[in-house]
Write an enzyme that holds these catalytic residues in place. Structure first.
Site, PDB file in Angstrom:
ATOM      1  N   ASP A 162      56.256  39.141  50.070  1.00 34.54           N
ATOM      2  CA  ASP A 162      56.685  38.239  51.132  1.00 34.54           C
ATOM      3  C   ASP A 162      57.414  39.070  52.176  1.00 34.54           C
ATOM      4  OD1 ASP A 162      58.001  36.392  52.776  1.00 34.54           O
ATOM      5  OD2 ASP A 162      58.432  35.011  51.127  1.00 34.54           O
ATOM      6  N   VAL A 163      56.938  39.072  53.406  1.00 33.67           N
ATOM      7  CA  VAL A 163      57.529  39.931  54.438  1.00 33.67           C
ATOM      8  C   VAL A 163      58.970  39.560  54.758  1.00 33.67           C
ATOM      9  CG1 VAL A 163      55.328  40.536  55.527  1.00 33.67           C
ATOM     10  CG2 VAL A 163      56.605  38.518  56.330  1.00 33.67           C
ATOM     11  N   ASN A 190      51.904  42.480  61.664  1.00 34.42           N
ATOM     12  CA  ASN A 190      50.985  41.410  62.044  1.00 34.42           C
ATOM     13  C   ASN A 190      51.329  40.037  61.472  1.00 34.42           C
ATOM     14  OD1 ASN A 190      48.192  40.207  62.698  1.00 34.42           O
ATOM     15  ND2 ASN A 190      48.213  40.174  60.458  1.00 34.42           N
ATOM     16  N   TYR A 216      56.567  28.827  67.970  1.00 32.05           N
ATOM     17  CA  TYR A 216      55.745  30.040  68.053  1.00 32.05           C
ATOM     18  C   TYR A 216      56.065  30.834  69.321  1.00 32.05           C
ATOM     19  CZ  TYR A 216      51.454  32.857  67.806  1.00 32.05           C
ATOM     20  OH  TYR A 216      50.541  33.885  67.742  1.00 32.05           O
ATOM     21  N   LYS A 248      57.495  34.690  69.659  1.00 32.38           N
ATOM     22  CA  LYS A 248      56.694  35.770  70.236  1.00 32.38           C
ATOM     23  C   LYS A 248      57.360  36.390  71.469  1.00 32.38           C
ATOM     24  CE  LYS A 248      53.488  35.898  67.171  1.00 32.38           C
ATOM     25  NZ  LYS A 248      53.365  37.106  66.315  1.00 32.38           N
TER      26      LYS A 248
END
Length: 244
Positions: A54-55, A81, A149, A153
């Site tokens: 899990d990042v 990513n 989102y 970003k």
């Protein structure tokens, strides 16, 4: 053999990019939560290593980096990513918990991976490497109902610029690829949502996800003295220029 670690490698842009690098002869570390998908891909390539994690878990990611560098000898590239879109809608309809989840994956997760990559690239010999962050067209212009989102970003653009600046003294380059409407599970889900709201809706123009993957490979293959700082790759007719 050049080495790359790819997060979010089990599907979408991450999977397509992993396959592109594997076929180009790179040693590829495959990071994602879905162990089965990673092991299936790694089973087809001698130069692939499944590294489920899990990042958002710093300890798990530290073990991933230690294991991969132990096998590869060094880390040449990180493709940062892994990400998620989250719920769509106006901000007053978005639960705070959903916002926290998107920020946790898209910012915290990318910070953790970049931090570990930077540390490895700084201390390895020869020193240096390259970090490629997956941004989005939403890092510049939002699509409707994308507050979680889009916020995340925009933060990644700041991360990219900071890493580029701080990495100069250590031979660490950082670039960002902003991808618009590559055919992935995420975009298919956005199309599904649009059709649920309006069965007559016109679906978004698409490009093949392989075109995005080849763009990441191009960025990774630049010589140490050159860097693609920002690259935009998008479906030609999508309403990006002028949208807002």
């Amino acid at each position: 053999m050049k080495s790359i670690l790819i997060t979010g490698a089990s599907s979408g842009i991450g999977r397509a990019t992993a396959l592109e690098f594997l076929n180009a002869g790179w040693r590829v570390g495959l990071v994602a939560r879905r162990t089965g998908r990673l092991e299936e891909m790694a089973g087809d390539y001698a130069n692939a290593e499944a590294l489920p994690a899990d990042v958002t878990d710093p300890a798990a990611m530290e073990r991933v980096f230690e294991r991969f560098v132990g096998m590869a000898g060094r880390l040449d590239v990180l493709f940062n990513n892994a990400g998620m879109f989250g719920p769509a809608g106006p901000i007053d309809e978005i639960p705070v918990e959903a916002f926290d989840e998107v920020i946790g994956v898209n910012i915290r997760g990318m910070f953790i991976a970049a931090r570990l990559a930077f540390a490895q690239m700084r201390r390895q010999q020869p020193q240096g490497g390259r970090i490629i962050n997956n941004g989005s067209l939403s890092a510049h212009n939002p699509r409707p109902g994308s507050v979680c989102y889009t916020s995340s970003k925009h933060a990644i653009t700041g991360l990219t610029r900071s890493l580029s600046l701080d990495g100069r003294d250590f031979g660490i380059a950082c670039g960002q690829i902003d991808i618009g409407n590559a055919r992935t599970e995420l975009v298919d889900d956005l199309n599904r949502r649009a059709l649920e709201q309006n069965p007559e809706a016109e679906l978004m123009p698409m490009m093949d996800v392989g075109d995005a993957a080849r763009s990441v490979l191009h960025m990774a293959q630049m010589p140490p003295e050159a860097n693609v700082q920002f690259m935009t790759v998008m479906a030609t007719t999508m309403p990006y220029i002028g949208r807002g």
